[in-house]
Design a protein around this motif. Structure first.
Motif, PDB file in Angstrom:
ATOM      1  N   THR A  76      42.604  43.237   5.208  1.00 49.05           N
ATOM      2  CA  THR A  76      42.628  44.078   4.008  1.00 49.05           C
ATOM      3  C   THR A  76      43.798  45.058   4.078  1.00 49.05           C
ATOM      4  O   THR A  76      44.304  45.362   5.158  1.00 49.05           O
ATOM      5  CB  THR A  76      41.344  44.932   3.887  1.00 49.05           C
ATOM      6  OG1 THR A  76      41.165  45.623   5.105  1.00 49.05           O
ATOM      7  CG2 THR A  76      40.129  44.097   3.559  1.00 49.05           C
TER       8      THR A  76
ATOM      9  N   ASP B 284      44.722  48.941   3.189  1.00 44.48           N
ATOM     10  CA  ASP B 284      44.141  50.251   2.851  1.00 44.48           C
ATOM     11  C   ASP B 284      44.988  50.906   1.768  1.00 44.48           C
ATOM     12  O   ASP B 284      46.218  50.967   1.889  1.00 44.48           O
ATOM     13  CB  ASP B 284      44.137  51.168   4.092  1.00 44.48           C
ATOM     14  CG  ASP B 284      43.212  50.651   5.176  1.00 44.48           C
ATOM     15  OD1 ASP B 284      42.285  49.870   4.849  1.00 44.48           O
ATOM     16  OD2 ASP B 284      43.417  51.017   6.348  1.00 44.48           O
TER      17      ASP B 284
ATOM     18  N   TYR C 156      45.740  54.372   0.268  1.00 45.34           N
ATOM     19  CA  TYR C 156      45.510  55.768   0.649  1.00 45.34           C
ATOM     20  C   TYR C 156      45.434  56.673  -0.578  1.00 45.34           C
ATOM     21  O   TYR C 156      46.420  57.276  -0.987  1.00 45.34           O
ATOM     22  CB  TYR C 156      46.610  56.243   1.590  1.00 45.34           C
ATOM     23  CG  TYR C 156      46.682  55.479   2.895  1.00 45.34           C
ATOM     24  CD1 TYR C 156      45.523  55.199   3.614  1.00 45.34           C
ATOM     25  CD2 TYR C 156      47.896  55.036   3.408  1.00 45.34           C
ATOM     26  CE1 TYR C 156      45.583  54.496   4.805  1.00 45.34           C
ATOM     27  CE2 TYR C 156      47.965  54.343   4.605  1.00 45.34           C
ATOM     28  CZ  TYR C 156      46.805  54.074   5.293  1.00 45.34           C
ATOM     29  OH  TYR C 156      46.870  53.388   6.470  1.00 45.34           O
TER      30      TYR C 156
ATOM     31  N   GLN D 258      41.272  48.000  -0.043  1.00 42.84           N
ATOM     32  CA  GLN D 258      40.135  48.921  -0.031  1.00 42.84           C
ATOM     33  C   GLN D 258      40.621  50.365  -0.127  1.00 42.84           C
ATOM     34  O   GLN D 258      41.612  50.741   0.499  1.00 42.84           O
ATOM     35  CB  GLN D 258      39.274  48.719   1.223  1.00 42.84           C
ATOM     36  CG  GLN D 258      40.038  48.830   2.524  1.00 42.84           C
ATOM     37  CD  GLN D 258      39.136  48.590   3.734  1.00 42.84           C
ATOM     38  OE1 GLN D 258      37.956  48.316   3.591  1.00 42.84           O
ATOM     39  NE2 GLN D 258      39.712  48.691   4.921  1.00 42.84           N
ATOM     40  N   THR D 259      39.896  51.146  -0.912  1.00 45.55           N
ATOM     41  CA  THR D 259      40.279  52.540  -1.114  1.00 45.55           C
ATOM     42  C   THR D 259      39.938  53.358   0.121  1.00 45.55           C
ATOM     43  O   THR D 259      38.829  53.273   0.652  1.00 45.55           O
ATOM     44  CB  THR D 259      39.538  53.121  -2.331  1.00 45.55           C
ATOM     45  OG1 THR D 259      39.771  52.261  -3.433  1.00 45.55           O
ATOM     46  CG2 THR D 259      40.039  54.518  -2.657  1.00 45.55           C
ATOM     47  N   LYS D 260      40.918  54.135   0.557  1.00 47.18           N
ATOM     48  CA  LYS D 260      40.730  55.030   1.711  1.00 47.18           C
ATOM     49  C   LYS D 260      41.079  56.451   1.274  1.00 47.18           C
ATOM     50  O   LYS D 260      41.691  56.646   0.225  1.00 47.18           O
ATOM     51  CB  LYS D 260      41.667  54.596   2.851  1.00 47.18           C
ATOM     52  CG  LYS D 260      41.275  53.286   3.491  1.00 47.18           C
ATOM     53  CD  LYS D 260      40.119  53.500   4.449  1.00 47.18           C
ATOM     54  CE  LYS D 260      39.640  52.181   5.030  1.00 47.18           C
ATOM     55  NZ  LYS D 260      38.618  52.346   6.048  1.00 47.18           N
TER      56      LYS D 260
ATOM     57  N   ARG E 212      46.403  59.872   2.514  1.00 46.46           N
ATOM     58  CA  ARG E 212      47.112  60.018   3.791  1.00 46.46           C
ATOM     59  C   ARG E 212      47.765  61.397   3.784  1.00 46.46           C
ATOM     60  O   ARG E 212      48.481  61.728   2.841  1.00 46.46           O
ATOM     61  CB  ARG E 212      48.188  58.918   3.883  1.00 46.46           C
ATOM     62  CG  ARG E 212      48.796  58.730   5.247  1.00 46.46           C
ATOM     63  CD  ARG E 212      49.699  57.505   5.284  1.00 46.46           C
ATOM     64  NE  ARG E 212      50.878  57.640   4.436  1.00 46.46           N
ATOM     65  CZ  ARG E 212      51.869  56.734   4.383  1.00 46.46           C
ATOM     66  NH1 ARG E 212      51.800  55.631   5.115  1.00 46.46           N
ATOM     67  NH2 ARG E 212      52.895  56.921   3.601  1.00 46.46           N
TER      68      ARG E 212
END
Ligand code: UFG
Length: 328
Positions: A207, A209, A211, A280-282, A285
């Motif tokens: 996946t 990420d 940010y 996928q949403t994280k 940063r």
């Protein structure tokens, strides 16, 4: 057209340095790559000799300059990871600032008085206005950016003393790969969006990420101005010619002036690779600005520079061609 010249390319085994060496050789100049190979690759040096040397090693640099007698220096030798710089600020100051001081000292001893330096849009920090022109206040927000501002200070002080002339090129987001597929991005570890997205498209990672999807932008993801590596290389050559013609020292932004969101980049990578990317949403940063878009009118005017590959799909098509060849 200027006479053929020998140009010392510090960081010539890196992503942008290798492209600059290719462009120099293509017009009949002789690039000499100087690289400690900490991040660069021996395979990337195809258009002239490689001198494996750390720019902190002043005595070795002096010998190289004495042997090749370059007429100017392209300085792309630097550590580039924002996150790493936060964890290891001293390493960044030593390599990027002390390394440049050592390079400038060796140049002075060898009578080399022109230098083009790789700076970064990171010098502006979180922008107060956009697009960003060179008169925007400098506000470095991490040690990496601080080293770029510090080097611009060293260069400016040396220019005021009359020791040298320089162009500091403030890149926005470097993208793409050699259009002929001969070199491209191969960082280890990789932290940049496009190669990571292509990794996900290729199945080299599960996946990607994303940010932050809660920025004040149309789709909630960060916006960046992507500039093709061949266009960056071209600007370096034009900056060399500008200095050789007696141009005044200056700092110039290099970007296309078009912003693309992380989601737009992911869609373009999916289209280039012909496969879906699982994203996928994280959380955000730390240190990322919502939007970094350049006003590069000064580079266009002063260097007579026009990017050949402003189109994001084209940039990513070149990146994908390289990615498949190198990692496939
Ligand atoms: N991003 C993701 N996921 C990732 C990697 C990046 O969502 O896995 C996002 C980042 O948050 C950012 C955008 O994609 O919003 C671009 O990130 P990059 O790491 O590719 O590039 P940066 O804009 O952080 O950094 C670039 C240069 C730096 C320079 C900086 C500002 O690589 O050297 O621009 O000029 F400091």
């Amino acid at each position: 057209m200027s006479d053929p010249q020998t140009i010392l390319v510090a960081g010539g085994a890196g992503y942008i340095g290798a492209q600059a060496c290719k462009a120099l050789a293509a017009r009949g100049d002789s690039p000499v790559a100087v690289d400690n190979l900490s991040a660069g690759h021996e395979w990337a040096v195809k258009w002239g000799p490689l001198e494996v040397c750390d720019i902190l090693d002043g005595a070795a640099l002096e010998k190289i300059i004495e042997a090749y007698k370059p007429s100017a220096v392209l300085h792309l030798a630097g550590l580039i990871s924002v996150g790493e710089s936060v964890a290891q600020p001293e390493t960044y100051f030593e390599n990027n600032v002390e390394g440049t001081r050592s390079l400038l000292h060796a140049m002075a001893k060898g009578g080399v008085t022109r230098i083009v330096f790789s700076s970064s849009a990171a010098v502006y920090g979180t922008p107060q206005r956009t697009p960003i022109s060179e008169d925007h206040p400098l506000s470095p927000e991490n040690p990496y950016a601080e080293t770029k501002v510090a080097v611009e200070g060293l260069l400016s002080d040396a220019a005021v003393r009359g020791d040298l002339s320089y162009v500091s090129l403030r890149y926005f987001n470097a993208a793409g790969a050699d259009p002929d597929g001969e070199s491209g991005e191969a960082h280890d570890p990789e932290t940049h969006l496009i190669p990571l997205a292509l990794d996900a498209a290729m199945g080299r990672r599960e996946t990607l990420d994303v940010y932050g999807e809660d920025y004040p932008t149309p789709d909630g993801t960060c916006i960046r101005d992507y500039i093709h590596v061949a266009d960056l290389a071209d600007a370096h050559l034009r900056a060399l010619d500008y200095l050789a013609a007696g141009g005044d020292s200056c700092c110039l932004n290099l970007g296309n002036g078009n912003g693309f969101s992380v989601r737009e980049v992911i869609r373009a990578c999916e289209a280039a690779a012909g496969s879906a990317i699982s994203a996928q949403t994280k959380p955000r940063r730390p240190g990322d600005s919502p939007e970094l878009v350049s006003d590069s009118a000064a580079a266009r005017r002063i260097l007579n520079w026009t990017p050949r590959f402003p189109d994001l799909d084209q940039q990513i098509a070149h990146a994908w061609q390289w990615h498949e060849r190198y990692f496939g």
